[in-house]
Scaffold this active site. Structure first.
Site, short mmCIF file in Angstrom:
data_model
loop_
_atom_site.label_atom_id
_atom_site.label_comp_id
_atom_site.label_asym_id
_atom_site.label_seq_id
_atom_site.Cartn_x
_atom_site.Cartn_y
_atom_site.Cartn_z
N SER A 63 26.14 62.06 -0.45
CA SER A 63 24.85 61.41 -0.22
C SER A 63 24.20 61.96 1.04
O SER A 63 23.69 63.06 1.02
CB SER A 63 24.91 59.89 -0.21
OG SER A 63 23.60 59.40 -0.34
N HIS A 68 18.46 59.41 14.39
CA HIS A 68 17.20 59.45 15.12
C HIS A 68 17.50 59.01 16.55
O HIS A 68 18.15 57.97 16.74
CB HIS A 68 16.17 58.52 14.48
CG HIS A 68 16.08 58.70 13.00
ND1 HIS A 68 15.38 59.75 12.42
CD2 HIS A 68 16.64 58.02 11.99
CE1 HIS A 68 15.50 59.67 11.10
NE2 HIS A 68 16.26 58.62 10.81
N CYS A 83 28.87 58.03 -1.26
CA CYS A 83 29.28 57.52 -2.57
C CYS A 83 30.41 58.42 -3.07
O CYS A 83 30.52 59.58 -2.68
CB CYS A 83 28.11 57.50 -3.55
SG CYS A 83 27.24 59.04 -3.73
#
Length: 134
Positions: A63, A68, A83
């Site tokens: 995934s 940030h 996943c």
């Protein structure tokens, strides 16, 4: 619910501004986190903002990881969604250590869909965990 993955949402603070404003340090932390999490990198994008801050995303076979940074606040936010196989908790530990955050909080969501006979199942469960690394 049929579990398809684990999604960690992270807030971390009291990290050194110089680390949070260094795109190469962020890139290296992501690569090391991906290795620790036993994930497979497909692509990575790292962007330096002006006057400060870095955003980086790693697309994984499992995934993604996104981060940030707000160096002026000593803060970063990260999102790790795995996943299938992989160890998102190990990837997270490495990111927090590499960026030297003294405190962090995670929200852990199980991602999936309701199973037949259990349409009332919720799509996510949340567990708040607070951590200190002082």
């Amino acid at each position: 619910m049929a579990k398809l993955g684990t999604h960690l949402i992270v807030d971390a603070w009291q990290a050194p501004a110089d680390l949070l404003n260094d795109p190469e340090r962020i890139r290296r932390a992501l690569l090391d986190g991906i290795a620790a999490g036993e994930a497979t990198l497909i692509d990575m994008c790292v962007h330096q903002f002006s006057p400060h801050g870095v955003t980086a995303t790693a697309t994984l076979a499992e995934s993604h990881i996104a981060i940030h940074t707000w160096p002026e606040l000593g803060y970063f936010a990260a999102d790790l969604f795995f996943c299938g196989r992989g160890k998102p908790e190990e990837a997270l530990k490495l990111l927090v250590t590499a960026l030297q955050a003294k405190h962090y909080e995670t929200r852990d969501f199980t991602r999936g869909y309701p199973t037949p006979g259990n349409p009332e199942a919720t799509y996510s469960s949340q567990e708040n965990l607070q951590h200190s690394l002082v």
